[in-house]
Structure formats: C-alpha cells, structure tokens
Design a protein around this motif. Sequence first.
Motif, PDB file in Angstrom:
ATOM      1  N   ASP A  49       7.222  -5.903   7.282  1.00 64.44           N
ATOM      2  CA  ASP A  49       6.707  -5.206   6.100  1.00 64.44           C
ATOM      3  C   ASP A  49       7.528  -5.538   4.849  1.00 64.44           C
ATOM      4  O   ASP A  49       7.687  -4.704   3.958  1.00 64.44           O
ATOM      5  CB  ASP A  49       6.693  -3.685   6.318  1.00 64.44           C
ATOM      6  CG  ASP A  49       5.717  -3.256   7.389  1.00 64.44           C
ATOM      7  OD1 ASP A  49       4.649  -3.882   7.521  1.00 64.44           O
ATOM      8  OD2 ASP A  49       6.014  -2.278   8.112  1.00 64.44           O
ATOM      9  N   ARG A  50       8.024  -6.772   4.805  1.00 66.64           N
ATOM     10  CA  ARG A  50       8.856  -7.171   3.652  1.00 66.64           C
ATOM     11  C   ARG A  50       8.559  -8.609   3.269  1.00 66.64           C
ATOM     12  O   ARG A  50       8.018  -9.381   4.058  1.00 66.64           O
ATOM     13  CB  ARG A  50      10.350  -7.060   3.999  1.00 66.64           C
ATOM     14  CG  ARG A  50      10.888  -5.649   4.117  1.00 66.64           C
ATOM     15  CD  ARG A  50      12.395  -5.685   4.268  1.00 66.64           C
ATOM     16  NE  ARG A  50      13.045  -6.378   3.147  1.00 66.64           N
ATOM     17  CZ  ARG A  50      14.262  -6.899   3.224  1.00 66.64           C
ATOM     18  NH1 ARG A  50      14.964  -6.849   4.336  1.00 66.64           N
ATOM     19  NH2 ARG A  50      14.795  -7.506   2.165  1.00 66.64           N
ATOM     20  N   TRP A  51       8.966  -8.970   2.069  1.00 65.93           N
ATOM     21  CA  TRP A  51       8.907 -10.352   1.608  1.00 65.93           C
ATOM     22  C   TRP A  51      10.293 -10.751   1.110  1.00 65.93           C
ATOM     23  O   TRP A  51      11.028  -9.943   0.547  1.00 65.93           O
ATOM     24  CB  TRP A  51       7.880 -10.510   0.481  1.00 65.93           C
ATOM     25  CG  TRP A  51       8.027  -9.502  -0.625  1.00 65.93           C
ATOM     26  CD1 TRP A  51       8.881  -9.567  -1.701  1.00 65.93           C
ATOM     27  CD2 TRP A  51       7.328  -8.268  -0.764  1.00 65.93           C
ATOM     28  NE1 TRP A  51       8.741  -8.457  -2.503  1.00 65.93           N
ATOM     29  CE2 TRP A  51       7.792  -7.639  -1.959  1.00 65.93           C
ATOM     30  CE3 TRP A  51       6.342  -7.630  -0.021  1.00 65.93           C
ATOM     31  CZ2 TRP A  51       7.300  -6.425  -2.398  1.00 65.93           C
ATOM     32  CZ3 TRP A  51       5.856  -6.409  -0.458  1.00 65.93           C
ATOM     33  CH2 TRP A  51       6.335  -5.827  -1.631  1.00 65.93           C
ATOM     34  N   PHE A  53      -1.632  -4.605   2.389  1.00 64.65           N
ATOM     35  CA  PHE A  53      -1.048  -4.854   1.079  1.00 64.65           C
ATOM     36  C   PHE A  53      -2.107  -5.515   0.199  1.00 64.65           C
ATOM     37  O   PHE A  53      -3.159  -5.971   0.679  1.00 64.65           O
ATOM     38  CB  PHE A  53       0.215  -5.717   1.166  1.00 64.65           C
ATOM     39  CG  PHE A  53       0.012  -7.091   1.754  1.00 64.65           C
ATOM     40  CD1 PHE A  53      -0.350  -8.173   0.971  1.00 64.65           C
ATOM     41  CD2 PHE A  53       0.205  -7.304   3.112  1.00 64.65           C
ATOM     42  CE1 PHE A  53      -0.524  -9.435   1.507  1.00 64.65           C
ATOM     43  CE2 PHE A  53       0.038  -8.568   3.675  1.00 64.65           C
ATOM     44  CZ  PHE A  53      -0.331  -9.630   2.877  1.00 64.65           C
ATOM     45  N   LEU A  54      -1.849  -5.557  -1.100  1.00 66.50           N
ATOM     46  CA  LEU A  54      -2.771  -6.137  -2.074  1.00 66.50           C
ATOM     47  C   LEU A  54      -2.144  -7.392  -2.672  1.00 66.50           C
ATOM     48  O   LEU A  54      -0.959  -7.401  -3.018  1.00 66.50           O
ATOM     49  CB  LEU A  54      -3.077  -5.128  -3.184  1.00 66.50           C
ATOM     50  CG  LEU A  54      -3.823  -3.869  -2.743  1.00 66.50           C
ATOM     51  CD1 LEU A  54      -3.738  -2.807  -3.820  1.00 66.50           C
ATOM     52  CD2 LEU A  54      -5.270  -4.191  -2.433  1.00 66.50           C
ATOM     53  N   LEU A  55      -2.951  -8.441  -2.784  1.00 68.17           N
ATOM     54  CA  LEU A  55      -2.485  -9.713  -3.307  1.00 68.17           C
ATOM     55  C   LEU A  55      -3.331 -10.075  -4.518  1.00 68.17           C
ATOM     56  O   LEU A  55      -4.563 -10.046  -4.451  1.00 68.17           O
ATOM     57  CB  LEU A  55      -2.624 -10.787  -2.231  1.00 68.17           C
ATOM     58  CG  LEU A  55      -1.914 -12.124  -2.450  1.00 68.17           C
ATOM     59  CD1 LEU A  55      -0.397 -11.924  -2.351  1.00 68.17           C
ATOM     60  CD2 LEU A  55      -2.370 -13.127  -1.391  1.00 68.17           C
ATOM     61  N   GLU A  56      -2.681 -10.371  -5.645  1.00 71.63           N
ATOM     62  CA  GLU A  56      -3.392 -10.787  -6.846  1.00 71.63           C
ATOM     63  C   GLU A  56      -3.153 -12.277  -7.096  1.00 71.63           C
ATOM     64  O   GLU A  56      -2.022 -12.713  -7.298  1.00 71.63           O
ATOM     65  CB  GLU A  56      -2.935 -10.006  -8.077  1.00 71.63           C
ATOM     66  CG  GLU A  56      -3.746 -10.374  -9.321  1.00 71.63           C
ATOM     67  CD  GLU A  56      -3.186  -9.778 -10.603  1.00 71.63           C
ATOM     68  OE1 GLU A  56      -3.955  -9.658 -11.583  1.00 71.63           O
ATOM     69  OE2 GLU A  56      -1.991  -9.440 -10.629  1.00 71.63           O
ATOM     70  N   SER A 106       0.823  -1.210   0.000  1.00 72.51           N
ATOM     71  CA  SER A 106       0.000   0.000   0.000  1.00 72.51           C
ATOM     72  C   SER A 106       0.856   1.258   0.000  1.00 72.51           C
ATOM     73  O   SER A 106       0.360   2.355  -0.271  1.00 72.51           O
ATOM     74  CB  SER A 106      -0.940   0.011   1.206  1.00 72.51           C
ATOM     75  OG  SER A 106      -0.205  -0.073   2.423  1.00 72.51           O
ATOM     76  N   ASP A 107       2.141   1.122   0.305  1.00 74.62           N
ATOM     77  CA  ASP A 107       3.084   2.227   0.175  1.00 74.62           C
ATOM     78  C   ASP A 107       3.475   2.326  -1.300  1.00 74.62           C
ATOM     79  O   ASP A 107       4.143   1.434  -1.829  1.00 74.62           O
ATOM     80  CB  ASP A 107       4.311   1.958   1.044  1.00 74.62           C
ATOM     81  CG  ASP A 107       5.340   3.075   0.969  1.00 74.62           C
ATOM     82  OD1 ASP A 107       5.226   3.956   0.083  1.00 74.62           O
ATOM     83  OD2 ASP A 107       6.278   3.071   1.793  1.00 74.62           O
ATOM     84  N   PRO A 108       3.053   3.384  -2.002  1.00 69.40           N
ATOM     85  CA  PRO A 108       3.302   3.461  -3.450  1.00 69.40           C
ATOM     86  C   PRO A 108       4.775   3.547  -3.817  1.00 69.40           C
ATOM     87  O   PRO A 108       5.134   3.317  -4.973  1.00 69.40           O
ATOM     88  CB  PRO A 108       2.547   4.729  -3.875  1.00 69.40           C
ATOM     89  CG  PRO A 108       2.423   5.548  -2.633  1.00 69.40           C
ATOM     90  CD  PRO A 108       2.318   4.559  -1.500  1.00 69.40           C
ATOM     91  N   SER A 109       5.635   3.824  -2.850  1.00 68.22           N
ATOM     92  CA  SER A 109       7.061   3.922  -3.157  1.00 68.22           C
ATOM     93  C   SER A 109       7.728   2.549  -3.240  1.00 68.22           C
ATOM     94  O   SER A 109       8.866   2.441  -3.702  1.00 68.22           O
ATOM     95  CB  SER A 109       7.775   4.763  -2.094  1.00 68.22           C
ATOM     96  OG  SER A 109       7.798   4.098  -0.835  1.00 68.22           O
ATOM     97  N   VAL A 110       7.023   1.504  -2.797  1.00 68.22           N
ATOM     98  CA  VAL A 110       7.591   0.149  -2.801  1.00 68.22           C
ATOM     99  C   VAL A 110       7.173  -0.553  -4.091  1.00 68.22           C
ATOM    100  O   VAL A 110       5.985  -0.661  -4.384  1.00 68.22           O
ATOM    101  CB  VAL A 110       7.103  -0.657  -1.579  1.00 68.22           C
ATOM    102  CG1 VAL A 110       7.684  -2.070  -1.607  1.00 68.22           C
ATOM    103  CG2 VAL A 110       7.489   0.058  -0.286  1.00 68.22           C
ATOM    104  N   PRO A 111       8.114  -1.061  -4.876  1.00 71.84           N
ATOM    105  CA  PRO A 111       7.749  -1.750  -6.131  1.00 71.84           C
ATOM    106  C   PRO A 111       6.936  -3.015  -5.857  1.00 71.84           C
ATOM    107  O   PRO A 111       7.106  -3.671  -4.833  1.00 71.84           O
ATOM    108  CB  PRO A 111       9.110  -2.095  -6.754  1.00 71.84           C
ATOM    109  CG  PRO A 111      10.115  -1.238  -6.048  1.00 71.84           C
ATOM    110  CD  PRO A 111       9.577  -0.998  -4.685  1.00 71.84           C
ATOM    111  N   ALA A 143      -3.668   0.070  -8.953  1.00 71.46           N
ATOM    112  CA  ALA A 143      -3.098   0.701 -10.134  1.00 71.46           C
ATOM    113  C   ALA A 143      -2.334  -0.337 -10.944  1.00 71.46           C
ATOM    114  O   ALA A 143      -1.840  -1.325 -10.420  1.00 71.46           O
ATOM    115  CB  ALA A 143      -2.161   1.837  -9.727  1.00 71.46           C
ATOM    116  N   ALA A 144      -2.227  -0.113 -12.197  1.00 69.12           N
ATOM    117  CA  ALA A 144      -1.457  -1.034 -13.044  1.00 69.12           C
ATOM    118  C   ALA A 144       0.000  -0.987 -12.625  1.00 69.12           C
ATOM    119  O   ALA A 144       0.524   0.053 -12.252  1.00 69.12           O
ATOM    120  CB  ALA A 144      -1.616  -0.629 -14.509  1.00 69.12           C
ATOM    121  N   PRO A 145       0.666  -2.135 -12.635  1.00 69.54           N
ATOM    122  CA  PRO A 145       2.079  -2.167 -12.229  1.00 69.54           C
ATOM    123  C   PRO A 145       2.951  -1.381 -13.197  1.00 69.54           C
ATOM    124  O   PRO A 145       2.616  -1.237 -14.360  1.00 69.54           O
ATOM    125  CB  PRO A 145       2.413  -3.665 -12.260  1.00 69.54           C
ATOM    126  CG  PRO A 145       1.424  -4.274 -13.218  1.00 69.54           C
ATOM    127  CD  PRO A 145       0.177  -3.451 -13.104  1.00 69.54           C
TER     128      PRO A 145
END
Length: 289
Positions: free
Chosen positions: A109-111, A76-79, A54-59, A287-289
Amino acid sequence: MDYVGRVPAPPLDRFIDDIYCLTGVPSHRWMNVPPMPSAHLFVNLGGPVRLRDSDPSVPSAVFTDGWFMGIWTRRFLLEYPPRVRLVGAHFKPWGLSPFVDGPVTELRDRWVPVDAVWPRALDRIRNRVGDLASATRTLRVVEEELRSRLADAPSRGLRLVQRTGGRLETSHGVVPVSALADAAGVSGNHLATQFTSHVGITPKRVARIYRFARLIVSVDALRPVAWSELAQEAGYFDQAHLSREFRDFTGHTPAEYLALRRRFPAEQGFPPDSGPMPADGFFTSPAAP
C-alpha cells in the motif's frame, strides 16, 4: 492510448506477468484502480502522473520519474497527464521480492521512487530509451534492466511462496489456505509468515484479491449479469458477500459498476484486465489535492 505488452522471457516470467508500454492521449484522465494481484514498476517518460490513495489521510503524490508499488489492499486513483508515455511491469504478488533488498512489507500500500530501490537505474533506462524509441525498444531496455536485477538464487521461503501462490493464481483464490499449507508440509502460521515476508500480505488476503480479480474479468457488461451465479462461481458465500467485496474494492455497488462498464467499455487492444475503471465524470470525482 496505445498499449504494447508482452510476457518476458524465462526466468523473468516466473515473477512478472507482463511488461508494457502506454503511449498517447488517455480516454479518461482519472482511473479508479481496485486491489489486483500485482506489484508494479512504473517508469514515466512523459508528463507528471498523480496518485491518490483512497485513504484520505494519505497525501497524494506526483511522479515525474519512476516508482515501485507493492501489492495494494485498497483502491487508489491514478491521474494521467494530457499525453502519456509510460512503461511498466506487472509483478506477480510474490514477484517483487527477488528484485529488491529489504522486506516487501515496506512496499505494501505504498509507492517509493525507483532510485530509492535501484540507485541510478532510472537515468540508465532513460538514456538507453531516449525520446523517440519505439515501444518494442523500450520494452527490451526495461526487460534487460529487470534481468540484471534478478537475484541469482531465490530464497527457500520465496520458493515456497511461489509454489503455493501459483496454486492460488490457477485456482483464482478458491483453494483453502489450510489445504495449501498441508500440501506444502508446513504449518499455516509458517506459510502466513513467508507470504507476509515475500508478498507483504497473508495468503488468505492474496486469495481474496485473486477471487475478486476473477469476478471482475467474468463480468460481461454487454449481457444481463446473474450476480448470484457469478458469486457462486467465484467462490463467494452469497451475493451479499460479493456486494460487500465490490464496495470494499471499488467504492461502487455491483449495479453501479455494471453501469460504469456499459457507459465506458474497455478499450480495444488493452489486456484482459478489467480492474481499473474511469473515475472522472461518473459517480464520484476525486477531491482537489
């Protein structure tokens, strides 16, 4: 999708809430996942999965294999792919610590890829599972891998976090942190240091996440919701405090969340975790990646 899950046998159950398998066609491609009192292991046996912070600065990231996630303090968003085959584990907030080398703070806050934490483990799991293994067989393989990775003797600091974290879990985050420290015979600063080391965040923040998790599962979307009463029961100062938490944790107001749950009820047979919610086609679209 079909969900099959179980609580692992002792001693894993002290650190892991459940191991589960998801298979089939998802009802919703995008899921909005608020902070929950869990760290995660995912082993992807199907198509690529996309994760967006959800942080737009993180790819955004695309996962074709497996990954660990520490505890998250933001949504966070999961597709999902068109067809899902995924096995995972929900660790208790402190549960990941005895399975990994190095500070858990690096996973907050990481993977990170599974093989970066457990070298060559992913191929071993996939080879044992194969393409046609049942969910029961898949869960057994992952449970055996987890058992082999559990540290023989948890550190003294982890035992302290486990005891006090267990009180936060059973109280749904309403026990004051000062009371936890007093009961444990340690200072608040020492307790915070140990939580940060073994969880990645302070006990105060863990309590906040547990409190919100209780609130989420208390919402009955089929009935009128008395938000002020729920706020009081969950330990919030007032309804305004509850509303701020909803915004911070889900990106929605309580009214929007209730409308979402009424439009998209939880799927039958899934665990009683109403945190993740559909994100596609309602309110906001990623948003689109």
